[in-house]
Design an enzyme around this catalytic site. Structure first.
Site, short mmCIF file in Angstrom:
data_model
loop_
_atom_site.label_atom_id
_atom_site.label_comp_id
_atom_site.label_asym_id
_atom_site.label_seq_id
_atom_site.Cartn_x
_atom_site.Cartn_y
_atom_site.Cartn_z
N GLY A 60 -2.14 5.44 13.42
CA GLY A 60 -2.31 4.59 12.25
C GLY A 60 -2.03 3.13 12.56
O GLY A 60 -2.81 2.24 12.19
N GLY A 61 -0.94 2.87 13.24
CA GLY A 61 -0.54 1.50 13.53
C GLY A 61 -1.52 0.80 14.45
O GLY A 61 -1.90 -0.36 14.21
N LYS A 117 0.87 -1.18 0.00
CA LYS A 117 0.00 0.00 0.00
C LYS A 117 0.91 1.24 0.00
O LYS A 117 1.56 1.55 0.99
CB LYS A 117 -0.88 -0.07 1.24
CG LYS A 117 -1.59 1.17 1.69
CD LYS A 117 -2.66 1.63 0.73
CE LYS A 117 -3.25 2.93 1.28
NZ LYS A 117 -2.20 3.95 1.54
N SER A 177 2.68 6.32 12.41
CA SER A 177 2.22 6.90 13.67
C SER A 177 1.55 5.87 14.56
O SER A 177 1.09 4.82 14.09
CB SER A 177 1.22 8.01 13.38
OG SER A 177 0.00 7.46 12.88
N CYS A 192 12.03 7.84 13.63
CA CYS A 192 11.41 7.06 14.70
C CYS A 192 12.27 7.08 15.95
O CYS A 192 11.79 6.88 17.05
CB CYS A 192 11.27 5.59 14.30
SG CYS A 192 10.76 5.33 12.62
N GLU A 207 5.17 10.86 22.10
CA GLU A 207 6.03 11.40 21.06
C GLU A 207 5.42 12.63 20.39
O GLU A 207 4.22 12.68 20.13
CB GLU A 207 6.23 10.31 19.98
CG GLU A 207 7.19 10.72 18.87
CD GLU A 207 7.27 9.68 17.75
OE1 GLU A 207 6.48 8.73 17.77
OE2 GLU A 207 8.13 9.85 16.87
N GLU A 232 5.52 -0.53 13.63
CA GLU A 232 6.57 0.23 14.32
C GLU A 232 6.06 1.66 14.37
O GLU A 232 5.88 2.29 13.34
CB GLU A 232 7.89 0.09 13.54
CG GLU A 232 9.10 0.59 14.29
CD GLU A 232 9.33 2.07 14.06
OE1 GLU A 232 8.69 2.89 14.74
OE2 GLU A 232 10.16 2.39 13.19
#
Lengths: 481, 481
Positions: A203-204, A143, A200, A260, A347, A223
């Site tokens: 999203g994850g 994707k 992010s 990251c 974060e 991650e």
């Protein structure tokens, strides 16, 4: 409907691709690396324009990407990752005969890979997630990230050329453009067997929740970044103050803070905080402004820094007047205020640093238990002063995937021993890494053959070890050659 | 409240236990095996009375349990499971120095283990899940199974004695009696880091859903059984009909059919089904009735068989008149009816077998794609006749954790190469095994040390390899001694 067709094709290609030999897959990957290296002149301008990253960085990232592909090619062929384990049978054992058992890892099936905005090459189309899945023998439905659509399609074209060259089905690697809805549909498709994601937390975690709520849950390797604390001890500060300010400022602002492993937190003795703040403020103020990856990230950074201003106990060391570009920001807060605010543990994606000052040994040693899971933690300490801090290393190690002694967390070496992962919320699966050769194991599972005639066994399990790979036989590990 | 205290104690003991050496843990486990062997006279009568299993079986299960503990002791000490990987640094590398990276597996933390009713010893208090967690360096909070409370407490007492003998904290292994509510509370406790379970789909899936919905999700290793299909090919049937009927009847009724690997499905050519059914019916009718583990399982078995009677296309070969004890039941159904009914794909816990008859090669080859994930699949085929069935082995292998060539799936060998796991819904994590030495890896995660002074490194990572374990150094695997 179209995505269903893509998944059907991926599953069909998988039944063919999983039967390829280790050597065939390695050859395909090496050829892909070659094509990417040759494509540098076409790739550079597009990737730079789409990502706002400087040419030097994209050049380096391409070299990292092809180096990574070649590393996986070598590693997959070496074969130890198959964890071949053989227990010979004994038909005469009493009371029951002992079966002949041979176990190895086999690929999971079609993998959905989501590219990252901050690495248009190394963590995108032919990045670590795609390549480790392909190395394991899985097919990939990729994707593409909407932040670099042209880069993504160009790399996809090269993957297709490499497949064609090796007479492998095109559907081994498919490319899907689109947004969140397409991603969700792919993750929920019954033929998907695993998901890899870099990006992010929001999203994850959303993909993770979707995948585990499926009628048949599948693993998600997301991650999601972290604050990557640096923990400075007193004697180290005394001896290294200027270097600390310089290292920290540079690491914080590298790539506009869009890594990251960006060091968002710095734990420092209260007695040293003024000196550090003064030095860092000067260095950060002199940093040139940088464009962030795309306007969405830019405005998210500005809002996050703005929102920080409401946090109790925060004192600003370096506040950019305007945040139209990625100007660094630095603030400080006492340990007790940090402990009390959930927001200060999260974060901020971009060059925002928070100094957390600790009053004494007790506050320092209580800190690891309060930390969220991290990709990295960096210890700035003199070797001898750690003798007085028993338990600190173990405490920090329990909260991260990589523990650094000196240096800065930015810069993730691609190699055999890298661990790029960590306890939740840094990733959704602390047992895995997304960088380094061990990443391949995310996409495989064990299968044991019991009393299988030698002629029917996969090459890796045959008695004579034709692949010459390392195997554990009757409990004893032996090298292949 | 009390459970919170137990979890706090487990976490405190973990910070101590994880620092023990491999040798210390191995000594503790060997001592425990010794105490269990010595306790046979106390254990036998209690375990037999509580489980309704015959003395011979419990004796065998105790030997299996202590053998398993000794195997884990040897394996944990051997050290290859730590996956030690070392990449030496290069300070002179340009453009950036190469860091020294050293990666190994470290234990996850407190593990919640749920015992199984069908193995009061081997899959219970000091069974494979508990022992592999302890071997990895994790503490265990064991939720005893209400079907054998006294057996559980007696084994717990011996674990405590073994801990005491080694001067290890008692809280390394804690025992919780109680029911579903206690289990749920443990799985949801913030200090729990992993869950291991052996039992029903309903129980395992409920814990899985709870654990993944936590604010911090944790892995769940639930082994939930399966139908363990046997797939018979025509020539094999021709040559082995009597043996087939005898092997199947015995495997189906072993331990009153209460094994995770009980062969609930038999795929057989339509042309051979009458002969097989006639032979099997005679053998099964002659089987003595057996008591099941407890009245709940007994009545669940009776209801499940009763419910089967409503299924379309089912023809009964052997129907027990009364199901007050575990009498075997056998039915047959055509492939098309089996394909159409979800219920016929699910496990019936107990000695119920379903013959699924296939008309031709095409029906046979379409079958693997319809199969749920399985712990095992057994192929009854003549070696030469498989030449005409390309793709069948691969298709079956894609649906299970262990593929048998001949023999029966009951009887799970404890060894290095065993894989006792499989795609969902056989387990919640196809990447893991709950039997065999690889089970230890379920409870560990990688941690990398970057540029750590040798004096501060864990023993396993020190340059001189004091533990003499196998390690991968600069990409090359080497044996420890």
């Amino acid at each position: 409907m179209q995505l269903d067709h893509i998944m059907q094709q991926s599953a069909a290609a998988f039944s063919q691709y999983k039967e390829t030999s280790l050597a065939q897959r390695a050859t395909f990957l090496r050829h892909l690396a070659e094509l990417l290296d040759q494509g540098v002149e076409r790739l550079l301008p597009i990737a730079c324009a789409e990502s706002h990253l400087p040419e030097g960085r994209i050049k380096g990232e391409l070299a990292r990407t092809t180096g990574q592909i070649r590393l996986f090619a070598t590693y997959l062929e070496e074969g130890s990752w198959l964890e071949v384990t053989i227990d010979h049978g004994d038909p005469d054992r009493s009371p029951a005969p002992k079966p002949d058992l041979r176990r190895m890892l086999v690929p999971l099936g079609p993998v959905i890979v989501f590219g990252a905005s901050n690495f248009p090459l190394a963590f995108s189309t032919a990045g670590g997630d795609s390549i480790s899945a392909l190395a394991a023998g899985c097919t990939v439905v990729y994707k593409g990230h909407p932040a670099h659509p042209e880069t993504s399609l160009l790399v996809f074209e090269l993957v297709q050329a490499a497949l064609k060259e090796q007479d492998l089905p095109a559907a081994i690697f498919q490319h899907v453009a689109g947004g969140i809805a397409e991603g969700q549909e792919l993750v929920q498709h019954p033929l998907a067997e695993a998901v890899a994601f870099t990006g992010s937390y929001t999203g994850g975690k959303a993909l993770f929740d979707l995948a585990y709520a499926r009628p048949k849950p599948i693993p998600v390797y997301a991650e999601m970044g972290s604050t990557n604390p640096i923990v400075a001890l007193e004697e180290y500060c005394e001896a290294n103050m200027e270097k600390m300010a310089s290292d920290y400022s540079q690491s914080l602002t590298l790539g506009a803070g869009q890594f990251c492993t960006n060091p968002g937190l710095l734990f420092i003795p209260e007695s040293k905080a003024d000196d550090f703040a003064a030095l860092a403020a000067k260095l950060l103020a002199a940093m040139p402004s940088q464009l962030m990856l795309h306007p969405g990230i830019q405005s998210a950074y500005a809002s996050a820094v703005e929102a920080m201003k409401a946090q109790a106990g925060l004192e600003w060391i370096c506040t950019p007047d305007h945040l139209t570009a990625a100007l660094p920001a630095l603030a400080r807060v006492k340990m007790e205020d940090w402990s009390a605010s959930h927001r200060l543990h999260e974060e901020v994606f971009g060059p925002f640093g928070l100094m957390v000052t600790y009053a004494d040994r007790e506050q320092l040693h209580a800190m690891p238990a309060l930390l969220q899971g991290q990709l990295t933690i960096t210890l700035w300490a003199e070797e001898q002063e750690l003798a007085a801090h028993e338990g600190l290393i173990a405490g920090l190690g329990s909260r991260c995937g990589r523990l650094l002694f000196g240096g800065v967390p930015t810069g993730v070496e691609v190699g055999h021993a890298m661990q790029h992962g960590g306890p939740f919320p840094a990733t959704t699966d602390s047992r895995s890494t997304s960088v380094g050769v061990h990443a391949i194991k995310r996409f495989a599972r064990p299968l044991a053959y019991q009393n299988c005639p030698d002629s029917l066994l996969p090459e890796a399990l045959k008695e004579k070890n034709p692949l010459k790979i390392s195997r554990t036989v009757d409990g004893k590990l032996s090298l292949g050659d």
